[in-house]
Scaffold this active site. Structure first.
Site, PDB file in Angstrom:
ATOM      1  N   CYS A   1      -7.327  -1.534  14.623  1.00 17.30           N
ATOM      2  CA  CYS A   1      -7.516  -1.963  13.363  1.00 17.30           C
ATOM      3  C   CYS A   1      -6.190  -2.279  12.422  1.00 17.30           C
ATOM      4  O   CYS A   1      -5.230  -1.740  12.753  1.00 17.30           O
ATOM      5  CB  CYS A   1      -8.286  -0.724  12.554  1.00 17.30           C
ATOM      6  SG  CYS A   1      -8.764  -1.052  10.806  1.00 17.30           S
TER       7      CYS A   1
ATOM      8  N   ASP B   1     -12.740  -5.007   6.963  1.00 18.17           N
ATOM      9  CA  ASP B   1     -13.134  -3.760   6.185  1.00 18.17           C
ATOM     10  C   ASP B   1     -14.241  -4.097   5.265  1.00 18.17           C
ATOM     11  O   ASP B   1     -14.693  -3.411   4.525  1.00 18.17           O
ATOM     12  CB  ASP B   1     -11.895  -3.667   5.297  1.00 18.17           C
ATOM     13  CG  ASP B   1     -11.052  -2.562   5.666  1.00 18.17           C
ATOM     14  OD1 ASP B   1     -11.200  -2.088   6.702  1.00 18.17           O
ATOM     15  OD2 ASP B   1      -9.955  -2.617   5.469  1.00 18.17           O
TER      16      ASP B   1
ATOM     17  N   ASP C   1      -4.748   2.151  13.564  1.00 20.84           N
ATOM     18  CA  ASP C   1      -4.698   1.211  12.214  1.00 20.84           C
ATOM     19  C   ASP C   1      -3.421   0.837  11.692  1.00 20.84           C
ATOM     20  O   ASP C   1      -2.285   1.302  12.258  1.00 20.84           O
ATOM     21  CB  ASP C   1      -5.198   2.097  11.100  1.00 20.84           C
ATOM     22  CG  ASP C   1      -5.917   1.083   9.897  1.00 20.84           C
ATOM     23  OD1 ASP C   1      -5.630   0.016   9.970  1.00 20.84           O
ATOM     24  OD2 ASP C   1      -6.673   1.723   9.319  1.00 20.84           O
TER      25      ASP C   1
ATOM     26  N   ARG D   1       0.699  -1.265   0.037  1.00 16.89           N
ATOM     27  CA  ARG D   1       0.200   0.094  -0.019  1.00 16.89           C
ATOM     28  C   ARG D   1       0.980   1.505  -0.016  1.00 16.89           C
ATOM     29  O   ARG D   1       0.690   1.943   0.737  1.00 16.89           O
ATOM     30  CB  ARG D   1      -0.694   0.068   1.371  1.00 16.89           C
ATOM     31  CG  ARG D   1      -2.129   0.884   1.113  1.00 16.89           C
ATOM     32  CD  ARG D   1      -2.992   0.987   2.129  1.00 16.89           C
ATOM     33  NE  ARG D   1      -4.343   1.654   1.811  1.00 16.89           N
ATOM     34  CZ  ARG D   1      -4.806   2.260   2.574  1.00 16.89           C
ATOM     35  NH1 ARG D   1      -4.696   2.640   4.067  1.00 16.89           N
ATOM     36  NH2 ARG D   1      -5.943   3.065   2.425  1.00 16.89           N
TER      37      ARG D   1
HETATM   38  C1  GLA Z   1      -7.835   0.414   6.549  1.00 16.56           C
HETATM   39  C2  GLA Z   1      -8.965   0.483   7.697  1.00 16.56           C
HETATM   40  C3  GLA Z   1     -10.119   1.170   6.905  1.00 16.56           C
HETATM   41  C4  GLA Z   1      -9.707   2.668   6.730  1.00 16.56           C
HETATM   42  C5  GLA Z   1      -8.365   2.593   6.025  1.00 16.56           C
HETATM   43  C6  GLA Z   1      -7.971   4.279   5.621  1.00 16.56           C
HETATM   44  O1  GLA Z   1      -8.041   0.004   5.552  1.00 16.56           O
HETATM   45  O2  GLA Z   1      -9.311  -0.683   7.698  1.00 16.56           O
HETATM   46  O3  GLA Z   1     -11.260   1.163   7.702  1.00 16.56           O
HETATM   47  O4  GLA Z   1      -9.293   3.364   7.812  1.00 16.56           O
HETATM   48  O5  GLA Z   1      -7.336   2.105   6.384  1.00 16.56           O
HETATM   49  O6  GLA Z   1      -6.945   4.154   4.806  1.00 16.56           O
END
Ligand code: GLA
Length: 728
Positions: A526, A548, A478, A443
């Site tokens: 997360c 997600d 995250d 990413r």
């Molecule tokens: C991840 C999280 C999502 C969101 C994105 C933002 O994928 O799981 O909920 O916050 O990052 O980039």
């Protein structure tokens, strides 16, 4: 007393309300005697763990006892180098190049309560809530002491295990493998239940018969991962959701792990869990100790559901901490799927205003508020506000949200660094990497080197500053890529294989510092959804964004699988837009609301885009959730129908005081003239009458349990919540 030592027979009894775990000494070996339904006493270790001569290919460790071989005994902590040639829990290399260890009893102590694990997450207990046994085993030649720690949660029916190694010798010890729990069963007649998955498809329940040889589930990804969860259970072949023997192990750790079974030549099964020995080595200098993380072990004879409820109860009360561990948490709205990176202050305030109208309590601003982050190609690490998007800063926006009568929350991804960032320009060596090799991006980002304390302190200060300077009530923490090219510019050559574990220790240090200072902030973890849904993260943050994938039907499977080990109160669950952004499915708002109401309810859409009818329904979803949240979050969960096995999914929650019972019923696809189908309740008082709140039907507990409620299969994605209150 939950822990008893019978000195004359050299037996340790560890009793919970309904279970016993028994171990003791046979000759010089620390032997596993029993784990299962409560047994108050055994005549001897040998009676439970008999041994007999097994032929010459199992060597014997003592000429005077030719009939005893470690190779055929059930062992408590198997180490490499003696006649036990199954998978060891411990393997180390010593100063002379040898890797043989021989552990013998040195001492033990029993204490009230549960000591903390230094620098690691672990379940906690009050003085009177648990007892801890520490058995010290000693290797004479190298002078290392190995402490096996067992904590017995008597009322909660759970036992935790961890291991500590103390190097009292003069030379360095290289530990290449150290598991935290290993249990030998005399039978291999089990199925292994595990929770494999993928991004957006987490924790699919898998049940596989044990076979001869090794069966391993593990993670080498630097995170507990979407791909495998650090949970396994061995279930008797006949074990169902509601009955039968099952043995669970769950690792309180968020990084690389291994878990599995090995079935040997005699049909004995060894079940184990711990740090992944893959690419692991720990240099333990003279005078140092190493602590391996904790495993939570649960036995139940009430089936998979019985085991789950024990884990749920323990995690709700003895793992999740802080202000929000035991209080209802706010209904939130998150702007990620509403705007992605394309937002400004006005848009966020407008989303919040609409949300406030229907009873939402917290506005969360997701990715894109910092640096020049308008897509995922840059800026991780540059944790200063983007004033083009937010001219009044985070504090200005937070004030506006607070003025609406809502709380404000903020997204961070503090373990990452974008190669396109000011932080990377200043510190190109702060990411995990191996000099002279490619730095593979995931990413478009790299992983910060949390094995370096300077990096950890930088993050503590940076995140801390932001939290100190604005009214922030919630943080979404995250982590969006796994580790590759693992290496640390900070560690010397001989410690490179410590990097992945030192990273986790760094992360736990950062989290402990931040959650201690900001103890009124609600933290949600997360990792691309549920990529780090593990008890380690739950120790710091009492909820995790489950996936997600926010499609209601997909969530039935994901939340079902997650609930095998983790309680509803820990699962972030949001109503998102249709067509759904991950699978493009269109489902009614009712089912999206009902599925989200079985977790930490929120929205992941722009409510301004709903028509009046949909908005009204969204409001009803919030009201319904507020009525149910105490039952769902603090009550007991029963899974009445599995989406993996039928066209339906049904959950039942009984409130803590046993007076309210909620049934969440889902029909996945419509059936023409399908068969009659009744949901039968569990564990109600057969004599009491229960009244359904909406339709007013009155039924006895006996009727609800034995006749049940009829379910219709008429519509695709049908859902219905029944709430019964006890009348007498
Ligand atoms: C991840 C999280 C999502 C969101 C994105 C933002 O994928 O799981 O909920 O916050 O990052 O980039």
């Amino acid at each position: 007393m939950p822990i008893i030592y019978d000195e004359s027979k050299k037996i340790f009894y560890m009793h919970t309300k309904n279970t016993s775990y028994i171990a003791g000494f046979v000759s010089k070996y620390f032997v596993h005697a029993y784990w299962g339904k409560r047994v108050n006493e055994i005549p001897s270790v040998e009676a439970a763990a008999p041994y007999c001569p097994r032929g010459s290919f199992s060597a014997c460790g003592d000429k005077n006892e030719p009939y005893i071989s470690a190779d055929t005994l059930p062992l408590e902590f198997p180490v490499y180098g003696n006649p036990d040639l199954r998978s060891p829990a411990f393997h180390a290399e010593y100063y002379d190049g040898s890797s043989v260890t021989e552990l013998c009893y040195a001492s033990h102590k029993i204490i009230n309560g549960k000591p903390k694990l230094e620098g690691l997450p672990s379940a906690f207990a009050g003085e009177n809530e648990a007892q801890t046994l520490e058995v010290c085993l000693h290797d004479e030649k190298t002078d290392i002491d190995v402490y096996l720690t067992y904590t017995v949660f008597e009322e909660k029916d759970a036992i935790t295990r961890s291991v500590k190694v103390e190097n009292n010798g003069k030379s360095v010890v290289n530990i290449s493998k150290i598991l935290s729990a290993s249990v030998d069963f005399y039978s291999a007649d089990f199925d292994m239940i595990s929770l494999p998955g993928a991004w957006g498809r987490e924790r699919r329940v898998q049940r596989t018969p044990l076979s001869r040889g090794a069966m391993i589930v593990d993670s080498k990804r630097g995170a507990s991962s979407h791909q495998m969860n650090p949970f396994i259970a061995l279930a008797d072949k006949k074990t169902t959701e509601n009955s039968g023997d099952i043995y669970g192990m769950n690792f309180v750790y968020s990084g690389n792990f291994t878990a599995g079974t090995e079935v040997d030549q005699y049909g004995m099964a060894r079940m184990f869990m711990g740090l992944n020995p893959f690419d692991f080595n720990w240099r333990l200098e003279s005078g140092e100790t190493f602590t391996a993380p904790e495993v939570v072990m649960v036995y139940s004879n009430s089936g998979i559901g019985g085991m789950s409820r024990i884990y749920h109860n323990l995690y709700r009360n003895n793992l999740c901490r802080g202000k929000y561990a035991k209080t209802p948490r706010p209904v939130l709205i998150n702007n990620w799927e509403a705007t992605y990176f394309d937002f400004n202050e006005e848009k966020i305030v407008n989303i919040a205003k609409k949300a406030k109208e229907i009873g939402v309590e917290l506005m969360v601003l997701d990715d894109g508020w910092f640096g020049s982050r308008n897509n995922d190609k840059s800026s991780l690490g540059d944790w200063f506000v983007n004033e083009t998007k937010l001219p009044n800063g985070i504090s200005g926006l937070a004030e506006k949200i607070e003025a609406l009568g809502m709380k404000f929350g903020l997204w961070f991804e503090p373990e990452m660094i974008s190669p396109v960032s000011r932080l990377y320009e200043m510190h190109p060596d702060w990411c995990l990497h191996v000099p002279g090799r490619a730095r593979s991006e995931g990413r478009n980002q790299l992983v910060l080197d949390y094995s370096n304390k300077d990096v950890c302190d930088y993050i503590i200060n940076t995140v801390g500053e932001i939290l100190r300077n604005a009214k922030i009530s919630y943080v979404k923490w995250d982590m969006n890529r796994h580790m590759t090219e693992i290496g640390s510019a900070y560690l010397p050559a001989e410690r490179q294989r410590e990097t992945a574990h030192r990273y986790m220790l760094g992360l736990y240090y950062v989290l402990e510092t931040l959650v201690t200072e900001f103890d009124t902030v609600l933290f949600e973890s997360c990792s691309g959804g549920g990529g780090r849904f593990d008890p380690g993260m739950l120790y710091y943050m009492p909820q995790t964004w489950t996936s997600d994938n926010s499609d209601a039907i997909e969530r039935l499977y994901i939340q079902y699988g997650t609930s095998i080990a983790y309680p509803a109160i820990t699962m972030g669950a949001h109503v998102s837009a249709v067509p759904n952004h991950q699978v493009h499915r269109v489902t009614p708002i009712e089912i999206r609301g009902d599925v989200a109401a079985m977790g930490q309810f929120g929205f992941e859409l722009d409510l301004n885009r709903l028509n009046a009818d949909e908005l009204q329904k969204a409001k009803e979803c919030v009201e319904q959730y507020k009525n149910l949240r105490n039952i769902v979050h603090f009550g007991d969960m029963y899974r009445l129908a599995s989406p993996f096995e039928s066209n339906h999914a049904v959950w039942q929650f009984i409130s803590e005081d046993k007076n309210s019972v909620a049934f969440f019923c889902f029909n996945i696809l419509a059936e023409v003239n399908g068969k009659y189908w009744f949901i039968k309740a569990e564990n109600l008082d057969p004599e009491s009458m229960y009244k359904e709140k909406e339709c007013g039907i009155e039924l006895s507990g006996a009727a609800l349990m034995n006749i049940g409620l009829p379910i219709m299969s008429e519509s695709d994605f049908g859902s219905r919540v029944y709430l019964f209150e006890k009348m007498n």
